[in-house]
Design a protein around this motif. Structure first.
Motif, PDB file in Angstrom:
ATOM      1  N   GLU A 124       0.943  -1.245   0.083  1.00  0.00           N
ATOM      2  CA  GLU A 124       0.030  -0.025   0.113  1.00  0.00           C
ATOM      3  C   GLU A 124       0.659   1.286  -0.019  1.00  0.00           C
ATOM      4  N   PHE A 125       2.154   1.300   0.334  1.00  0.00           N
ATOM      5  CA  PHE A 125       2.986   2.305  -0.154  1.00  0.00           C
ATOM      6  C   PHE A 125       2.935   2.824  -1.348  1.00  0.00           C
ATOM      7  N   CYS A 126       2.680   1.981  -2.141  1.00  0.00           N
ATOM      8  CA  CYS A 126       2.539   2.258  -3.594  1.00  0.00           C
ATOM      9  C   CYS A 126       1.251   3.590  -3.994  1.00  0.00           C
ATOM     10  N   ASP A 127       0.441   3.477  -2.990  1.00  0.00           N
ATOM     11  CA  ASP A 127      -0.495   4.500  -3.121  1.00  0.00           C
ATOM     12  C   ASP A 127      -0.085   5.941  -2.825  1.00  0.00           C
ATOM     13  N   THR A 128       0.936   6.326  -2.018  1.00  0.00           N
ATOM     14  CA  THR A 128       1.504   7.281  -1.817  1.00  0.00           C
ATOM     15  C   THR A 128       2.408   7.648  -3.084  1.00  0.00           C
ATOM     16  N   PHE A 129       3.299   6.511  -3.504  1.00  0.00           N
ATOM     17  CA  PHE A 129       4.258   6.903  -4.699  1.00  0.00           C
ATOM     18  C   PHE A 129       3.497   7.300  -5.807  1.00  0.00           C
ATOM     19  N   PHE A 130       2.162   6.840  -6.120  1.00  0.00           N
ATOM     20  CA  PHE A 130       1.767   7.198  -7.229  1.00  0.00           C
ATOM     21  C   PHE A 130       0.874   8.529  -7.146  1.00  0.00           C
ATOM     22  N   PHE A 131       0.770   9.041  -5.772  1.00  0.00           N
ATOM     23  CA  PHE A 131       0.287  10.401  -5.558  1.00  0.00           C
ATOM     24  C   PHE A 131       1.229  11.365  -5.957  1.00  0.00           C
ATOM     25  N   ILE A 132       2.678  10.950  -5.529  1.00  0.00           N
ATOM     26  CA  ILE A 132       3.810  11.728  -5.852  1.00  0.00           C
ATOM     27  C   ILE A 132       4.052  11.742  -7.284  1.00  0.00           C
ATOM     28  N   LEU A 140      -1.438  14.011   0.111  1.00  0.00           N
ATOM     29  CA  LEU A 140      -0.256  13.647   1.038  1.00  0.00           C
ATOM     30  C   LEU A 140      -0.563  14.444   2.270  1.00  0.00           C
ATOM     31  N   SER A 141      -1.728  14.088   2.624  1.00  0.00           N
ATOM     32  CA  SER A 141      -2.099  14.807   4.095  1.00  0.00           C
ATOM     33  C   SER A 141      -1.149  13.777   5.393  1.00  0.00           C
ATOM     34  N   PHE A 142      -1.545  14.443   6.386  1.00  0.00           N
ATOM     35  CA  PHE A 142      -0.769  14.058   7.634  1.00  0.00           C
ATOM     36  C   PHE A 142      -1.786  12.470   7.980  1.00  0.00           C
TER      37      PHE A 142
END
Length: 294
Positions: A124-132, A140-142
């Motif tokens: 699920e870290f990929c969720d963040t990488f795709f946002f970036i 990319l909220s707290f």
């Protein structure tokens, strides 16, 4: 500083005396170092990624997002089915189920599914990488970063020390919700033509809030009835659920209640402006007609 490090080292060595032997030797489980360094890598990318992308065009990843999200929905469905199947056969109690270190096929199926659940938190870290990569920095909220980073750490603790018993129920509920969530993301990534089928996004957040509320109630109940489950886990669960209720509650208010009020006010203002413009046109036409009559 040396004494503090020694204290935590000694404490960790002591905790190793009661780890669950059933997950011993499994990928990423034995040592905290892989989980720690993967978390450091994740937070580093969260920090440096937007800076790298600042002067670059966002990537269009629809061809990757659709299979990724639908694949995650399938994985969570697999975890949900495996956990629920064994929990039902073992007649697990939803209110209190001790973690017994036994290796029957159904118990091992639960341990195996808990490992997959832990591993899914890494994916699920990929969720963040795709946002970036898509320059969706507003995502990319707290809450997003806190949720992804802490879940990965806490479920490493789960698979190492308590990979069955009452640990199964949060994983069952959460994996079931993630089936819905990743299905939504997968469909939305197909294109705007799917928007008419995605009216239920709001209800995903409501379901998550109900999940956290239920987990908090069960956590307090476990403390009340003195459930035969690690006490520190019960307190940690309660505190963690409170943090999620606060953060997700704020998100819900901001995204749906405040946003709805803002849209309503904008619509009212637009209607008032349109009415004012019509009145001006009526007055103007009246003056023009009077001049013609003269």
């Amino acid at each position: 500083m040396a004494s503090i490090i020694k204290y935590f080292t000694d404490y960790y060595d002591w905790t190793l005396t009661f780890v669950d032997p059933r997950s011993k030797g499994w990928f990423l489980v034995d040592s905290p170092k892989p989980t720690f360094w993967l978390l450091v890598m994740y937070l580093t990318i969260v920090w440096i990624g937007p800076k790298i992308m600042r002067n670059r065009k966002p990537f269009k990843l629809n061809g990757l997002l659709v299979p990724y999200n639908l694949g995650m929905a399938y994985l969570n469905g697999f975890i949900f089915a495996r956990l629920a199947e064994s929990a039902i056969r073992l007649k697990y109690s939803i209110f209190c189920e001790p973690c017994r270190q036994i290796s029957t096929p159904d118990e091992m199926q639960i341990v195996d599914a808990i490992w997959w659940y832990y591993f899914s938190k890494l994916l699920e870290f990929c969720d963040t990488f795709f946002f970036i990569l898509r320059k969706k920095d507003n995502q990319l909220s707290f809450l997003h970063i806190y949720h992804h980073s802490t879940m990965f750490v806490f479920w490493w603790i789960g698979i190492k020390w308590v990979p069955s018993g009452s640990t199964a129920f949060p994983a069952i509920v959460n994996s079931g919700i993630h089936v819905l969530m990743y299905t939504y993301y997968g469909l939305s990534a197909i294109g705007p033509q799917m928007n008419k089928y995605l009216w239920w996004k709001k209800y995903l957040t409501i379901i998550q809030l109900l999940q956290f509320s239920g987990a908090l109630v069960l956590g307090f109940n476990g403390l009340r009835i003195d459930c035969e489950f690690p006490l520190w886990m019960q307190y940690t669960l309660c505190g963690y659920m409170v943090s999620f209720l606060v953060l997700f509650g704020r998100f819900y208010v901001s995204a749906y209640i405040d946003d709805h009020k803002k849209r309503k006010q904008e619509k009212t203002l637009a209607n008032n402006n349109l009415l004012s413009l019509k009145n001006q046109n009526i007055v103007s036409n009246g003056v023009d007609n009077a001049k013609k009559d003269e």
